[in-house]
Design a protein around this motif. Structure first.
Motif, PDB file in Angstrom:
ATOM      1  N   LEU A 196      45.325 -50.136 -51.062  1.00  0.00           N
ATOM      2  CA  LEU A 196      45.736 -49.073 -50.148  1.00  0.00           C
ATOM      3  C   LEU A 196      47.223 -48.779 -50.280  1.00  0.00           C
ATOM      4  O   LEU A 196      48.013 -49.643 -50.665  1.00  0.00           O
ATOM      5  CB  LEU A 196      45.416 -49.459 -48.705  1.00  0.00           C
ATOM      6  N   HIS A 197      47.585 -47.572 -49.924  1.00  0.00           N
ATOM      7  CA  HIS A 197      48.979 -47.125 -49.943  1.00  0.00           C
ATOM      8  C   HIS A 197      49.795 -47.983 -48.965  1.00  0.00           C
ATOM      9  O   HIS A 197      49.327 -48.287 -47.858  1.00  0.00           O
ATOM     10  CB  HIS A 197      49.046 -45.652 -49.534  1.00  0.00           C
ATOM     11  N   PRO A 198      51.024 -48.373 -49.327  1.00  0.00           N
ATOM     12  CA  PRO A 198      51.841 -49.219 -48.450  1.00  0.00           C
ATOM     13  C   PRO A 198      52.089 -48.640 -47.060  1.00  0.00           C
ATOM     14  O   PRO A 198      52.290 -49.398 -46.114  1.00  0.00           O
ATOM     15  CB  PRO A 198      53.163 -49.368 -49.204  1.00  0.00           C
ATOM     16  N   ASP A 199      52.056 -47.318 -46.912  1.00  0.00           N
ATOM     17  CA  ASP A 199      52.289 -46.720 -45.604  1.00  0.00           C
ATOM     18  C   ASP A 199      51.235 -47.115 -44.572  1.00  0.00           C
ATOM     19  O   ASP A 199      51.473 -46.975 -43.368  1.00  0.00           O
ATOM     20  CB  ASP A 199      52.327 -45.190 -45.698  1.00  0.00           C
ATOM     21  N   VAL A 200      50.068 -47.593 -45.018  1.00  0.00           N
ATOM     22  CA  VAL A 200      49.006 -47.958 -44.072  1.00  0.00           C
ATOM     23  C   VAL A 200      48.729 -49.461 -44.047  1.00  0.00           C
ATOM     24  O   VAL A 200      47.784 -49.903 -43.388  1.00  0.00           O
ATOM     25  CB  VAL A 200      47.704 -47.159 -44.340  1.00  0.00           C
ATOM     26  N   TRP A 201      49.552 -50.238 -44.744  1.00  0.00           N
ATOM     27  CA  TRP A 201      49.377 -51.688 -44.700  1.00  0.00           C
ATOM     28  C   TRP A 201      49.584 -52.187 -43.270  1.00  0.00           C
ATOM     29  O   TRP A 201      50.383 -51.648 -42.501  1.00  0.00           O
ATOM     30  CB  TRP A 201      50.366 -52.373 -45.620  1.00  0.00           C
ATOM     31  N   GLY A 202      48.871 -53.236 -42.921  1.00  0.00           N
ATOM     32  CA  GLY A 202      49.033 -53.865 -41.616  1.00  0.00           C
ATOM     33  C   GLY A 202      48.338 -53.142 -40.474  1.00  0.00           C
ATOM     34  O   GLY A 202      48.512 -53.513 -39.314  1.00  0.00           O
ATOM     35  N   GLN A 243      43.629 -37.557 -45.975  1.00  0.00           N
ATOM     36  CA  GLN A 243      44.587 -38.055 -46.967  1.00  0.00           C
ATOM     37  C   GLN A 243      43.971 -39.241 -47.704  1.00  0.00           C
ATOM     38  O   GLN A 243      43.434 -40.156 -47.081  1.00  0.00           O
ATOM     39  CB  GLN A 243      45.882 -38.499 -46.290  1.00  0.00           C
ATOM     40  N   LEU A 244      44.056 -39.221 -49.042  1.00  0.00           N
ATOM     41  CA  LEU A 244      43.588 -40.344 -49.844  1.00  0.00           C
ATOM     42  C   LEU A 244      44.533 -41.518 -49.613  1.00  0.00           C
ATOM     43  O   LEU A 244      45.747 -41.396 -49.800  1.00  0.00           O
ATOM     44  CB  LEU A 244      43.542 -39.990 -51.331  1.00  0.00           C
ATOM     45  N   LEU A 245      43.976 -42.658 -49.236  1.00  0.00           N
ATOM     46  CA  LEU A 245      44.769 -43.846 -48.953  1.00  0.00           C
ATOM     47  C   LEU A 245      44.649 -44.905 -50.044  1.00  0.00           C
ATOM     48  O   LEU A 245      45.428 -45.854 -50.062  1.00  0.00           O
ATOM     49  CB  LEU A 245      44.354 -44.453 -47.612  1.00  0.00           C
ATOM     50  N   GLY A 246      43.645 -44.768 -50.928  1.00  0.00           N
ATOM     51  CA  GLY A 246      43.412 -45.765 -51.970  1.00  0.00           C
ATOM     52  C   GLY A 246      41.930 -45.947 -52.183  1.00  0.00           C
ATOM     53  O   GLY A 246      41.171 -44.985 -52.121  1.00  0.00           O
ATOM     54  N   PHE A 247      41.519 -47.199 -52.424  1.00  0.00           N
ATOM     55  CA  PHE A 247      40.093 -47.469 -52.589  1.00  0.00           C
ATOM     56  C   PHE A 247      39.678 -48.693 -51.790  1.00  0.00           C
ATOM     57  O   PHE A 247      40.463 -49.589 -51.521  1.00  0.00           O
ATOM     58  CB  PHE A 247      39.686 -47.609 -54.057  1.00  0.00           C
ATOM     59  N   PHE A 276      34.953 -46.997 -53.569  1.00  0.00           N
ATOM     60  CA  PHE A 276      35.006 -45.669 -52.968  1.00  0.00           C
ATOM     61  C   PHE A 276      36.443 -45.179 -52.839  1.00  0.00           C
ATOM     62  O   PHE A 276      37.353 -45.968 -52.603  1.00  0.00           O
ATOM     63  CB  PHE A 276      34.428 -45.702 -51.549  1.00  0.00           C
ATOM     64  N   ALA A 277      36.617 -43.877 -52.917  1.00  0.00           N
ATOM     65  CA  ALA A 277      37.874 -43.261 -52.498  1.00  0.00           C
ATOM     66  C   ALA A 277      37.935 -43.425 -50.987  1.00  0.00           C
ATOM     67  O   ALA A 277      36.988 -43.086 -50.276  1.00  0.00           O
ATOM     68  CB  ALA A 277      37.898 -41.787 -52.883  1.00  0.00           C
ATOM     69  N   ALA A 278      39.028 -43.980 -50.492  1.00  0.00           N
ATOM     70  CA  ALA A 278      39.191 -44.214 -49.052  1.00  0.00           C
ATOM     71  C   ALA A 278      40.147 -43.164 -48.507  1.00  0.00           C
ATOM     72  O   ALA A 278      41.314 -43.132 -48.890  1.00  0.00           O
ATOM     73  CB  ALA A 278      39.738 -45.618 -48.802  1.00  0.00           C
ATOM     74  N   LYS A 284      42.945 -37.593 -58.259  1.00  0.00           N
ATOM     75  CA  LYS A 284      43.717 -38.244 -59.319  1.00  0.00           C
ATOM     76  C   LYS A 284      45.228 -38.261 -59.090  1.00  0.00           C
ATOM     77  O   LYS A 284      45.846 -39.321 -59.264  1.00  0.00           O
ATOM     78  CB  LYS A 284      43.361 -37.636 -60.675  1.00  0.00           C
ATOM     79  N   PRO A 285      45.881 -37.173 -58.698  1.00  0.00           N
ATOM     80  CA  PRO A 285      47.337 -37.249 -58.513  1.00  0.00           C
ATOM     81  C   PRO A 285      47.759 -38.247 -57.428  1.00  0.00           C
ATOM     82  O   PRO A 285      48.686 -39.043 -57.631  1.00  0.00           O
ATOM     83  CB  PRO A 285      47.738 -35.818 -58.136  1.00  0.00           C
ATOM     84  N   ALA A 286      47.080 -38.219 -56.290  1.00  0.00           N
ATOM     85  CA  ALA A 286      47.442 -39.131 -55.201  1.00  0.00           C
ATOM     86  C   ALA A 286      47.171 -40.585 -55.590  1.00  0.00           C
ATOM     87  O   ALA A 286      47.977 -41.473 -55.290  1.00  0.00           O
ATOM     88  CB  ALA A 286      46.673 -38.771 -53.930  1.00  0.00           C
TER      89      ALA A 286
END
Length: 180
Positions: free
Chosen positions: A97-103, A71-75, A62-64, A18-20
């Motif tokens: 997904l978290h912007p750090d892993v886009w692309g 590390q949780l990246l999103g869903f 799913f939690a991805a 939940k926090p992430a």
């Protein structure tokens, strides 16, 4: 229930996520194509809805997490959709997904595995994906997944966001027997 890819573990949600996930959903870059950024309480409610959907349907968003560091990246995953539209009820595939892993190709990698699960274990005949008309990154992922444009519609969840309308729906049908 979990799905593994080369770089991702798609799994059920836990309260530890939940926090992430709240931090991801509070980021305006992530939520640009969604109705609004979410507070921690609203984000926690989303996780609870995801958990409930998994329990009721045997699948869901799913939690991805990244396999190397957990590390949780999103869903990434599948969800039943029943809002009023020409293509519902249906099963939808989605990702955030978290912007750090886009692309990095992670959305397509995880979504491909979810489509295999949808057409294999779940026996679905079609899966749809919905996005706002301006979300070119998601539209590119839909094309990478072999999805075809099916039409445009006014999404009821974006009623007060005229900049987000129309929404587009893409479809991928189950491959014919013996086809990839």
């Amino acid at each position: 229930m979990e799905i593994l890819t080369d770089r991702l573990r798609l799994r059920k949600w836990t309260n530890r996520d939940k926090p992430a996930f709240a931090a991801i959903q509070a980021d305006p870059r992530v939520m640009e194509y969604f109705p609004a950024t979410l507070t921690r309480k609203e984000s926690d409610a989303v996780v609870e809805r995801f958990k409930k959907h998994h329990k009721e349907h045997g699948f869901g968003y799913f939690a991805a997490e990244r396999r190397t560091d957990k590390q949780l990246l999103g869903f990434i995953g599948l969800s039943r959709q029943e809002y009023p539209a020409f293509f519902t009820p249906c099963v939808d595939i989605g990702w955030m997904l978290h912007p750090d892993v886009w692309g990095q190709g992670l959305a397509a990698e995880g979504a491909r595995a979810c489509l295999e699960h949808a057409f294999g274990a779940l026996g679905l005949d079609a899966v749809r994906a919905v996005t706002v008309h301006r979300n070119m990154p998601s539209i590119r992922v839909m094309h990478q997944l072999g999805m075809a444009y099916e039409g445009a519609f006014i999404h009821p969840d974006f009623a007060d966001r005229h900049d987000q309308q129309p929404c587009l729906v893409y479809v991928r049908r189950a491959p014919a027997e013996g086809q990839p």
